[in-house]
Design an enzyme around this catalytic site. Structure first.
Site, short mmCIF file in Angstrom:
data_model
loop_
_atom_site.label_atom_id
_atom_site.label_comp_id
_atom_site.label_asym_id
_atom_site.label_seq_id
_atom_site.Cartn_x
_atom_site.Cartn_y
_atom_site.Cartn_z
N GLY A 207 0.82 -1.20 0.00
CA GLY A 207 0.00 0.00 0.00
C GLY A 207 0.85 1.25 0.00
N CYS A 208 0.19 2.41 -0.20
CA CYS A 208 0.90 3.69 -0.19
C CYS A 208 0.78 4.31 1.20
CB CYS A 208 0.33 4.63 -1.24
SG CYS A 208 -1.43 4.97 -1.05
N GLY A 209 1.90 4.72 1.75
CA GLY A 209 1.87 5.38 3.05
C GLY A 209 1.29 4.47 4.11
#
Length: 370
Positions: A207-209
């Site tokens: 995932g992002c962040g």
């Protein structure tokens, strides 16, 4: 300019600096007034810096003297402007040691005035790799000052170590072949094993962040209450005193306007320690490192409070809680999560600290009744 005496050297440098701030030629009387010298002294200096020969000495060719009717007008030649840039621009190691370097810019007015080319001071930002026992853990973009404080504060506030005794060595290394600075740390075997396990648990996240179920579960949304004993109450007068002193203590920001500050203040409003950085988290880590350093006074365990020039997000509250800081004040606003976490941890959170007052977001009992 080596042929000039000391007075002329100084005057020559001042003349070159003044002319470098103007894109158009400047009149001789105006320069005399700006530099506070007689016309005869300035003309002698110009003779050595100009394009003509003076006796057996060839002029430097940096300054051009021309007549516009009855007016004597001066300007820099292209060679002169190049010399000004070389004089004004500090060496790279000087920029690293001060956190400030000079950059030629063009200042433009919205009100139809001519644009002006001049030298401006900008904050230095470099990548800094934090390396534990030979393994790189993070690369941060920071102001390259107080890096040992930064490494120590980061290690404590990110729970990589629990105590300074678990860090055996810190060394800052600059490699001319690689941009940035490496901070090499040697930590205890037990803490390094925990760090490696943490790194392995993050390896599969895509995932992002903070996106994704695993990342959200890993995010600590609960903070234990701070462990400090009875905390002295803070008075409005002490907070106001610290606010008034803050700007004068921000050396890099006063030159560049581009960095944040984190200050440790005693309960009487005296700023005891301050660190600056382009990143507000980095500024706080540097301060926490300075407070934790056995060679440095004061200590975070002494009565006091934290004052920051930035907004407050949840990470800053986390770092303050891990350092057992009971009062956190900021010139800007906190986020909702910062307020929630401060409430859980027992931290008095103050925002919008200004000349006219401040806003209390949590634990007002830590303030003196007015």
């Amino acid at each position: 300019m080596n042929s000039l005496d000391n007075l002329q050297d100084k005057l020559g440098l001042e003349l070159m600096a003044e002319l470098s701030n103007h894109t158009e030629a400047v009149s001789l009387p105006r320069l005399c007034k700006r530099l506070g010298v007689r016309q005869s002294s300035l003309l002698r200096c110009i003779a050595y810096l100009g394009e003509q020969s003076v006796g057996q000495h060839q002029g430097a060719g940096w300054v051009k003297l021309e007549q516009d009717g009855e007016r004597s007008m001066l300007s820099l030649t292209e060679a002169g402007r190049q010399v000004c840039q070389e004089i004004a621009a500090p060496a790279e190691d000087e920029a690293v040691s001060t956190g400030v370097r000079q950059h030629q810019v063009q200042r433009v007015s919205f009100h139809g005035q001519a644009s002006m080319t001049l030298l401006d001071q900008v904050a230095v930002e470099v990548p800094v790799a934090l390396i534990y026992n030979g393994i790189s853990h993070a690369v941060m973009l920071t102001t390259p000052l107080d890096l040992e404080d930064f490494a120590l504060g980061f290690s404590l506030s990110e729970a990589i170590v629990d105590d300074t005794s678990e860090i055996y060595e810190i060394e800052c290394i600059s490699n001319p072949d690689v941009p940035g600075i490496e901070v090499q740390m040697r930590i205890s075997a037990a803490r390094f094993a925990t760090l490696k396990e943490r790194r392995r648990s993050l390896a599969g996240n895509t995932g992002c962040g903070l996106c994704g179920k695993d990342s959200l579960q890993a995010l600590p949304m609960q903070l234990p209450a701070i462990k400090t004993a009875l905390v002295e109450q803070l008075s409005s007068a002490s907070l106001y005193k610290a606010l008034q002193a803050l700007n004068a203590r921000q050396v890099i920001n006063s030159q560049t306007g581009a960095v944040h500050a984190a200050a440790w203040v005693d309960m009487q409003g005296e700023i005891l320690a301050l660190r600056e950085d382009v990143g507000r988290h980095n500024a706080l880590d540097k301060l926490l490192g300075a407070l934790a350093n056995a060679k440095t006074a004061p200590k975070a365990s002494d009565p006091g409070f934290l004052l920051m020039s930035s907004r407050i997000s949840y990470e800053l509250v986390q770092k303050a809680a891990r350092a057992n800081i009971a009062i956190l004040a900021a010139l800007s606003a906190p986020t909702s999560l910062a307020i929630d976490l401060a409430g859980q941890a027992g931290i008095c959170l103050l925002g919008f600290v200004r000349e006219h007052g401040f806003v209390v977001y949590s634990h007002p009992e830590r303030l003196q009744a007015e």
